[in-house]
Design an enzyme around this catalytic site. Sequence first.
Site, PDB file in Angstrom:
ATOM      1  N   HIS A 155       0.839  -1.206   0.000  1.00  0.00           N
ATOM      2  CA  HIS A 155       0.000   0.000   0.000  1.00  0.00           C
ATOM      3  C   HIS A 155       0.868   1.247   0.000  1.00  0.00           C
ATOM      4  CE1 HIS A 155       0.645   0.908   4.342  1.00  0.00           C
ATOM      5  NE2 HIS A 155       0.665  -0.409   4.490  1.00  0.00           N
ATOM      6  N   CYS A 157       2.657  -5.349   6.797  1.00  0.00           N
ATOM      7  CA  CYS A 157       2.390  -5.016   5.391  1.00  0.00           C
ATOM      8  C   CYS A 157       3.536  -4.177   4.834  1.00  0.00           C
ATOM      9  CB  CYS A 157       1.061  -4.282   5.261  1.00  0.00           C
ATOM     10  SG  CYS A 157      -0.371  -5.351   5.567  1.00  0.00           S
TER      11      CYS A 157
END
Length: 584
Positions: free
Chosen positions: A485, A504
Amino acid sequence: MAARLLRHRSARRGERGGRATGRRWRSSAIFQHHNLPGTILDRQTHFGATRITLHMLLLLLLLLSAPASNSEDAFASSAAIRAAIARPDALPAAAQDMVARLYEAEGYRPLWSGGDGRHARQALQLLQEAHAHGLEPSAYRLAAVPGQPDDPAAHGAAVDVALSGAVLQLLSHLHFGRAPPEPAALPAAEQGPDYDPVEQLRRALVQDGVAQLANDAAPRVALYWRVKKTLAEYRTLASLAGQWPPISALPHGGKLIVGRPYAGIPPVRQRLILLGDLPGADAAADDAVYSAALAQAIRRFQSRHGLDANGELGASTMAALAVSPAHRVRQLILTLERLRWLPAVRRGRIVAVNIPAFRLWAFDSAHPGQAEPLEMRVIVGAAARTPTPLFVGQMRYLEFNPYWNVPRSIERKEILPRLARDPAYLKNNAMELVSAGGKILAAGTADSMAALRAGTARVRQRPGPRNVLGAVKFAMPNPMNIYLHATSARELFDKERRDLSHGCIRVERPAELAEFVLADTAQWDSESVREAMQPGPTRTVRLGSAVPVVLFYATAVTDRRGRPLFANDIYRLDQALARALHMQ
């Protein structure tokens, strides 16, 4: 690299390097001739850890000198082969099943004693050249051949079976790796045909392809072969450079100034010459002067080691300069092992993230020469708390202006304690409480807080400039809820060490990555991507075909320009793998 070493080392070391080079030349030349004693002699002098005993020499001479016409009579009947396979000490445990399948499929006939012995010599060369792949030739137990000296048939069968077992084990190691893979939760969605060392060896013996077996077994990944070449260069560096003494910190007490001399510069200059970061044309300058060419060489070195390329000789740069070539050799060997673990992925667009290097590359393997890979910095999971898992995922869709659905673990460990201190925390961070049915709850009430503590309500962060996922999320569904992301905290990309996330991966240039993965969709270009990333409603875009995302771990790689790139072992996985491979 070897040439640089020989130019800058003493004459005595240069002569020693020349003798080593001579041994390497003899090794390649001997194997091109049918000269078994020479081959064995070379095995005794090259790669010093490996020795073939006189007993083994006699067995091999017996095997390779047998005439093709009576090889079965001279060596092994079917019964002798079966007996050799059945001996509990005849083969490494990992090779026993493969050898049994091989000889069963071949009717328990000897496989290496026919013709002029060419296949057997080629097999011995494969075993010797295991060293070039970062494997240890002594791991393939040719010297441990059982049998009675007065029983030629038993000897022949034992040699035949042992050679088959060694080759099969080598092929298995080259293709699958020696050690069990580090935790990898998911395989690639699309696998190639299964690799079976037994079938590969059977086919090679029929089609005269024994010499190509190792190349066919090794990973068909360009990175593997680049790292293999770098391994050979660093082995030469380690053998010719002698001791690698530490370099003392420079006593300049402040920022280096170009054009000034410093007492600690000469050893730094010499080391950069040896490592190839200071070209020969620039190496002739005054040894003690911090020249513009030396500053550029330091920046090249820093770039290759994941450091801030500022040309300064700070603590991190001095520590990297102090790492010996022998240690770099170990890192390269570990990378080759890890590359053998990676499952095959279909040709086409691929996103690869090297965790310890904090780097992402995106490229099209179907058209490798058409464009330079997209490369960018990334932020990965924190080593101490939430390391990013290693696996191969499949990116299937993008979310522009995504919500961040806060994981339950973060709710318990971070959100609830912060709410206890500051009841307005959710409002101040553009967050909201959502019921299991999707209804937005009033924050701060006793009922909503009880629901959050019980897990019947959850926290999410609304899209916008404060959203931790930034303007786009790259989704690859997996049980660990790991994805790529953008981020609102862009200042973190300037840090040297970037293991800062909850697991992440935050990407530095999300718009360019979005363009890359959407390239097969006609309606998407740079303008439409940037428009979609502007503040607005959440928008989900499914990819025409999934893009593999490889999350791997390598503290030493070689880029397309042939530059060796090194990184710190942030998750301490190198130590564990080295122990598994008995390198410590």
